[in-house]
Design a protein around this motif. Sequence first.
Motif, PDB file in Angstrom:
ATOM      1  N   PHE A 114       0.746  -1.044   0.048  1.00  0.00           N
ATOM      2  CA  PHE A 114       0.003  -0.015   0.023  1.00  0.00           C
ATOM      3  C   PHE A 114       0.847   1.411   0.084  1.00  0.00           C
ATOM      4  O   PHE A 114       0.477   2.158  -0.680  1.00  0.00           O
ATOM      5  N   LYS A 115       1.880   1.369   0.816  1.00  0.00           N
ATOM      6  CA  LYS A 115       2.364   2.410   0.814  1.00  0.00           C
ATOM      7  C   LYS A 115       3.919   2.563   0.203  1.00  0.00           C
ATOM      8  O   LYS A 115       4.738   3.266   0.304  1.00  0.00           O
ATOM      9  N   LYS A 116       4.120   1.800  -0.927  1.00  0.00           N
ATOM     10  CA  LYS A 116       5.289   1.579  -1.488  1.00  0.00           C
ATOM     11  C   LYS A 116       4.886   1.777  -3.050  1.00  0.00           C
ATOM     12  O   LYS A 116       3.955   1.225  -3.516  1.00  0.00           O
ATOM     13  N   GLY A 120       6.297   3.890  -7.014  1.00  0.00           N
ATOM     14  CA  GLY A 120       6.922   4.775  -7.774  1.00  0.00           C
ATOM     15  C   GLY A 120       6.240   5.101  -9.153  1.00  0.00           C
ATOM     16  O   GLY A 120       5.528   4.570  -9.581  1.00  0.00           O
ATOM     17  N   PHE A 121       6.533   6.439  -9.366  1.00  0.00           N
ATOM     18  CA  PHE A 121       5.683   6.966 -10.671  1.00  0.00           C
ATOM     19  C   PHE A 121       6.482   8.153 -11.113  1.00  0.00           C
ATOM     20  O   PHE A 121       7.536   8.569 -10.430  1.00  0.00           O
ATOM     21  N   ASN A 127       9.771   9.384  -9.247  1.00  0.00           N
ATOM     22  CA  ASN A 127       9.706   9.517  -7.590  1.00  0.00           C
ATOM     23  C   ASN A 127       9.592   8.096  -7.434  1.00  0.00           C
ATOM     24  O   ASN A 127       8.738   7.291  -7.786  1.00  0.00           O
ATOM     25  N   PHE A 167       9.131   5.683  -3.656  1.00  0.00           N
ATOM     26  CA  PHE A 167       8.731   5.896  -2.215  1.00  0.00           C
ATOM     27  C   PHE A 167       8.400   4.516  -1.501  1.00  0.00           C
ATOM     28  O   PHE A 167       7.944   3.628  -2.278  1.00  0.00           O
ATOM     29  N   ASP A 168       8.824   4.472  -0.250  1.00  0.00           N
ATOM     30  CA  ASP A 168       8.047   3.158   0.544  1.00  0.00           C
ATOM     31  C   ASP A 168       7.854   3.706   1.704  1.00  0.00           C
ATOM     32  O   ASP A 168       7.351   4.806   1.898  1.00  0.00           O
ATOM     33  N   LYS A 207       9.298   4.256   4.468  1.00  0.00           N
ATOM     34  CA  LYS A 207      10.071   5.414   5.392  1.00  0.00           C
ATOM     35  C   LYS A 207      10.928   6.289   4.359  1.00  0.00           C
ATOM     36  O   LYS A 207      11.158   7.481   4.857  1.00  0.00           O
ATOM     37  N   GLN A 208      11.100   5.959   3.421  1.00  0.00           N
ATOM     38  CA  GLN A 208      12.067   6.669   2.281  1.00  0.00           C
ATOM     39  C   GLN A 208      11.452   7.195   1.020  1.00  0.00           C
ATOM     40  O   GLN A 208      10.431   6.371   0.704  1.00  0.00           O
ATOM     41  N   GLN A 209      11.682   8.306   0.455  1.00  0.00           N
ATOM     42  CA  GLN A 209      11.219   9.036  -0.764  1.00  0.00           C
ATOM     43  C   GLN A 209      12.512   9.661  -1.366  1.00  0.00           C
ATOM     44  O   GLN A 209      13.211  10.159  -0.979  1.00  0.00           O
ATOM     45  N   GLY A 246       7.167  15.355  -1.735  1.00  0.00           N
ATOM     46  CA  GLY A 246       6.615  14.510  -0.878  1.00  0.00           C
ATOM     47  C   GLY A 246       6.036  14.931   0.303  1.00  0.00           C
ATOM     48  O   GLY A 246       5.400  15.979   0.389  1.00  0.00           O
ATOM     49  N   SER A 247       6.264  14.063   1.282  1.00  0.00           N
ATOM     50  CA  SER A 247       5.558  14.070   2.571  1.00  0.00           C
ATOM     51  C   SER A 247       6.178  15.435   3.425  1.00  0.00           C
ATOM     52  O   SER A 247       5.509  15.942   4.254  1.00  0.00           O
ATOM     53  N   ASP A 275      11.294   9.285   6.569  1.00  0.00           N
ATOM     54  CA  ASP A 275      10.131   9.700   7.515  1.00  0.00           C
ATOM     55  C   ASP A 275       9.953   8.518   8.422  1.00  0.00           C
ATOM     56  O   ASP A 275       9.642   7.380   8.067  1.00  0.00           O
TER      57      ASP A 275
END
Lengths: 223, 939
Positions: free
Chosen positions: B236-238, B240-241, B261, B263-264, B266-268, B293-294, B348
């Motif tokens: 869900f939280k991983k 790339g686009f 971009n 992201f997973d 923790k990281q982006q 990002g975040s 994050d």
Amino acid sequence: MIVYERQEFWSKIIGQLTYLSNEEKDRVKQTWGKNDEGWKSKTKMYFNANESLLTNLEEASEYGWSSRTEDYYIYRNYEKEKKIELIEMLGKTYVLEDSLRAPNWKVLNQIKDVAGYICMKAVTEDTVKHQKITAWFTGDIPVSGGPERFYGLPGMILELEINDGDVVITASKVEFKKLEGKELALPKLKGKKIKDADYDTIIAKHIKDSIKSYRNPYWAIKY
Amino acid sequence: MKKRLLLLAVLVHTVTLVFAQTPTKFNIKGIAIDSGNAVMPFATVMLLQPKDSTLVNFGRTDENGAFEFKNVKKANYILKISFVGYIPFQIDVKPVDGAVNDLGQLKLKPIAKELMEVVVKTARAPLNIKGDTIEYNAASFKVPPGSSVEDLLRKLPGVQIDQDGNIKAQGQDVKKVTVDGKSFFGNDPKAATKNLPADAITKIQIFNDKSEQAKATGVDDGKKEKTVNLELKDDFKKGGFGKVTAALGTDERAELKGNYNRFDTKQQFSVLGLGNNINQTGISRDDFQDFRGSQANNWGDEADFGFSSGVRFFYDNDTEESISIPVGGRNFQGFSENYAGGANYNYDTKKTKFSSNYYYNQTQQLVSKKSERENFLSNNNSFKTDEDSYQNRISRNHRVSLRFEQQIDSLNTLVLIGNGRMGDGTTKFNSLQEIYRNGSTTKSNQTTINNFNEFNSTAIALIGLYRHKFKKKGRNFAASVTYNYNISDGEASQSSVNELFGAPVGSIPANINQINFTNSPRNLVKSSLLFVEPLSKKFFSETFYNFSLRRDAVDRNVQTTDGIRIDSLSNYYNNDFMFNRFGTNVRYNHKGVNISFGLAAQHFHFDGNFARSKNATDVQHISRDIFAWIPASSINIDLKNNRYLWADYTKEVSEPAIKDLQPIIDNSNTLYIRVGNPNLLPMSTHRAFVGYNMFNPGSFTNMFFNLNYGYNINQVIYNQTVDPVTLVTTAMPTNISGGQNLGSYLGFGFPLKKTKSTLNLNAGTNISKNLIYINNVLNTTRNNNYNFGFRLDLTPSDKFTFYANGNFGITNTKYSINTTQNQQIFNHTLGAEMNIALPAGIYFSSNLNYRISKNERFGFNQHIPILYASMYKILGKAKKAEIRLSGYDLLKKNIGINQYAYQNFVSTEQTQTLSRYFMLSFTYNMRGVSAKMRRQGWF
């Protein structure tokens, strides 16, 4: 008395809105998803063996800003099988008076602890919003109540999940004390009088209109 | 509901009397006992449909553990009994011939104490009951970050792991470990449990699987093997686009841009790049959000506490670039070539957030401008200036930014921010100015300017923020420290030749041929403290203190082209600005009513040293102390049904700009000389604001209204003295009180037909009064502006959308000293946008923007229609690519025209700018391309 805490995970909800592009959804997910701890709000419910009244719980925010909470009163009398709801939504106040009609709950073989009570799992479907509802109820509190507009199980619902975690409503405090009598009193009922069927029509129409206008319907009604 | 059962029973009872012959109903009864054969009172008993476990009826056992469902419909049921600490008991109930099905004693097994304590109570994991076996979700067990699955398994009740990593579950050896049901790790169960990190796992299932042999042969040999299945977290939280667009057009127009971009949890990481010569100077808001990002929105980074108004710093260099990444291209007139690129990395977790990025951009701007300006003097005199100018500006900037946020514990947060920018560039400016007097067609003067300027600058901003929440709810403390350092270094060669026709020779302003060296460092240290104390449930107090110390220095050396210093134009100065503010605010917050009143005491101390050069001995000194009380108040009310009302009043005090204070002469434009004024007072403005808005989400109707008023005290204005012979204007800043403005706005939007068409109407006025001295005569300029607008959205289907909008504005400008110059300016814009979806994934979209500017006094009547159209096709099944043909400014009408009417002049400017071109572009977007049939936004 039970205090329910409601958490709404908007990054997850927006991720399911079919009319947004993948790119926009990813943007939301990337910007907010990681730190989405859920938008929190609280309701409290007073109850005795036969009645319950649930209202929004107003709490001064940490930084001292108060926004007005909408009128939201859900009264049920389990003995007389009656309910009265005072709901402010869509720019109007509605007074809903009808008989109790519990949804078709399916009771499953799972148990877990919520607020110190062992609860069993039951599921149903919201046929208007097309949501999967998961409830955890405890036989230890033999009142068929629950948070918001959910009820009808062999015990109090202490946790409720909409669509696998889009919204989670959990009892954060369960307290037994003698009611003084005033707690179950409804305020003055002023608003448009409706029945259950009207309520469903209003919600269904709003969702339909909003989707047609490419808006998120849940800014204006509860998810 | 329990009561209902009884009521029902009574009801059905009477019914059964009538239909006694047809036994369609029966009773179910039984007694619940525990494993020690003791009866179980008050257990919950439920009757479910066997098909899908739908709840049919329920009740409780009595003191003797007995229960009875009376007169239930004859059908198959599942009867379920639950009681705390016991495995829910379940039994199939079949209809019997008799009226009662007595199930006898039903024995409930207790749940193992270990499971109850560890799984249910401690880990709060749900138990899944399948007959006698119990499963649970292992993700609820907390293990330290970096732990392996083995560490996690050790924590689970009933699981043992020996020193070699062999796993035993419920006393049996685990033979197999699968991941998502597949055996990834061969036959060694330890490979997965030792190597996989615990936080990659969402669920652990321990169950009895058929043996491999049984699976292969299809013959169940009855042997069961203990198997552990690990379910990986869903992604869900991983993700790339990214997307890339390449475009080529006529007139050598081209654009290339892309971003990616990843992201997973923790990281982006993201990169982006762009290059174009179609005036796209910056990245869009959306691209910026993807890039950061975040970390795109950090609301709490404001380091200045207290009233948001009250103090404002002016910076001398208007062209100075911002320290943060420029977002959104400004409406640039002229031609520009732009390149930019950058990378961003975020890390994050709930407690620690780290973000870093680098961004480079480079712009070359060519501005070719013709302008006409008429200045009014007293006695109905005026003069007109025609200017033909050309500017070529190149600038390059490197930006680095770092941000670190640490939640030390639930009460303390620390934020550290570091931003830096390094830039350099050149500006070449050529201009020819011609001046005509009192409407004459004969030139009276002429100036030719050739300037070249080289500059480089560095800026650093460091911020530290600390927030503390006290145990007492609502009590908060925050402190911030900021350090800013800016330095700019410039070398400008200036040349201007003045000619004066038909005037005495001696009065011609001197020609300029000089080189300016300017070095200006600036240091700023500031700090803020904030303390919030709840006085009662409804009242809060907010006390704040702000301090800042700013030191500026400018070293300006002016030389002739031969390297001889020109003392009269060179100067050196340094200033120290000290600012102290202490204030408090009392707020009332209850049920959507928020009222606040506050007062602050504010003190400026200013010390300035001015000299002709850095080493000079004759230093002029200015020292000033300014004290002011700053009140602020606001009211916000949430009314019922999405209606809001608010009002506020503030006073703003701003210190004079240094440029205006220093007693030096700026002759960079020989016809317009600026002189500083060390006696300037700070300007203060009283501002009041009232607003109301409502939105009805049911009927999609909205309304806005607001009114604002501002009154200036000691406003800094530039008094102008015009030399009657040479027409050289000398401007000097002076204070004046009495300038004011009043604005209002009313907007109303409603659907003509819900979801199909919406109409928005708005109207507003702006009335202002500006004061200025011209040749020592006070001139009052009054501007009265009235505007009206509409927007119509037609969205009849997903195949066709149409939007139209119009804005109509009239400005009446009246001058007190030169009433013949009074004028009326009309500015209207009309716009339309149309989108059509054609078959085969082809779309057509067009946009018309029609601007009308009219000023009868100058015989000015301009109609500028800018038409854009494009046709595009979305390619492929996955809809990831798009090919597009666009035409910009199809009517070739884009001529940058600007009109101004100000205190004592009117001007018209015309800039050569990007006009008609066609472009063919190709876009590939990993996340798919969507046709933009609808406008974004909810309203």
